[in-house]
Enzyme design. Structure first.
Site, mmCIF file in Angstrom:
data_model
loop_
_atom_site.group_PDB
_atom_site.id
_atom_site.type_symbol
_atom_site.label_atom_id
_atom_site.label_comp_id
_atom_site.label_asym_id
_atom_site.label_seq_id
_atom_site.Cartn_x
_atom_site.Cartn_y
_atom_site.Cartn_z
ATOM 1 N N GLU A 13 0.810 -1.214 0.000
ATOM 2 C CA GLU A 13 0.000 0.000 0.000
ATOM 3 C C GLU A 13 0.851 1.275 0.000
ATOM 4 O O GLU A 13 0.326 2.353 -0.253
ATOM 5 C CB GLU A 13 -0.955 -0.013 1.198
ATOM 6 C CG GLU A 13 -1.994 -1.123 1.110
ATOM 7 C CD GLU A 13 -2.814 -1.289 2.372
ATOM 8 O OE1 GLU A 13 -3.939 -1.814 2.256
ATOM 9 O OE2 GLU A 13 -2.348 -0.930 3.465
ATOM 10 N N ASP A 200 -12.273 -6.360 -2.687
ATOM 11 C CA ASP A 200 -13.162 -7.515 -2.580
ATOM 12 C C ASP A 200 -14.549 -7.025 -2.166
ATOM 13 O O ASP A 200 -14.751 -5.834 -1.907
ATOM 14 C CB ASP A 200 -12.616 -8.531 -1.563
ATOM 15 C CG ASP A 200 -12.478 -7.941 -0.166
ATOM 16 O OD1 ASP A 200 -13.480 -7.938 0.571
ATOM 17 O OD2 ASP A 200 -11.377 -7.470 0.188
#
Length: 232
Positions: A13, A200
């Protein structure tokens, strides 16, 4: 002078941002590596906090105490809580709250931490708008939503748990750090925004979808963070 603290829970990230910054010094504290320097002409401190709410809160406090950051951006990935928010889309926080706090027995609303004085921690409006406009610039094919981000020390991959969170908190996405970063920033009076790319759907498909899409999702989030820095 502004100095922006940028937190990602996982290395993927923040790795793209760190690879583009000019690093002036590295400080290790609480088993975290804080890299201070400049990125896109802006003074920054970039750090991988580690996963979960305690790591995130510790990291935020160190950024405030040791580095005196003026703003905090949390970048990363999350699971969608709305059908229309698809994998790859971006959610920018209007506010953030803890979905796993329950002190209703003493009269507090579900999700509210006792004696803090608010249920959800509001993001700084200017940072929110900069994040949204930056997403349109660097990720023109991706939709950007503004809404509530909810956090807990759980990876949500169960439909019933997801439905409970949606019903009680009206969140746009769910993850494991944002509310703690927001909580710590709120207590320190430091403006913040949480930016999440959807990896997701926070249901039974999450276990297989997350590893496939997490890297691309994190890259989208990092790109808009880099773009917005000089505009803060």
């Amino acid at each position: 002078m502004k100095k922006i603290g940028i937190i990602g829970a996982m290395e993927l990230e923040v790795e793209a941002l760190k690879s583009k910054m000019t690093i002036e010094r590295t400080v290790e504290k609480a088993s975290m590596e804080f890299q201070e320097g400049t990125l896109n002409g802006t003074a920054v401190v970039i750090v991988r906090s580690g996963i979960g709410k305690v790591n995130a809160a510790l990291c935020t406090q160190i950024l405030c105490d040791v580095f005196a950051v003026t703003h905090i951006i949390n970048t990363g990935v999350a699971g969608s809580l709305k059908n229309e928010i698809d994998i790859g889309d971006i959610v920018v926080s209007t506010d953030a709250l803890h979905h796993d706090v329950d002190v209703r027995v003493f009269g507090y609303p579900l999700g509210e931490v006792p004696q803090v004085g608010c249920l959800a921690f509001p993001a700084e409006e200017h940072l929110v708008q900069l994040a949204v406009s930056s997403c349109k610039e660097v990720n023109p094919d991706i939709r950007a939503y503004q809404g509530r981000i909810v956090s807990g020390d759980q990876f949500i991959s169960d439909k019933k748990v997801k439905e409970h969170i949606i019903e009680n908190f009206q969140g746009f996405c769910v993850e494991m750090e944002g509310a703690s970063i927001a909580h710590a920033a709120y207590l320190n009076h430091v403006p913040f925004v949480v930016i999440r790319a959807i990896s997701d759907k926070a249901d039974e498909s999450a276990e297989t979808a997350y590893p496939v899409f997490e890297k691309a999702a994190a890259a989208h989030s990092a790109a808009l963070v880099e773009h917005m820095l000089p505009l803060i």
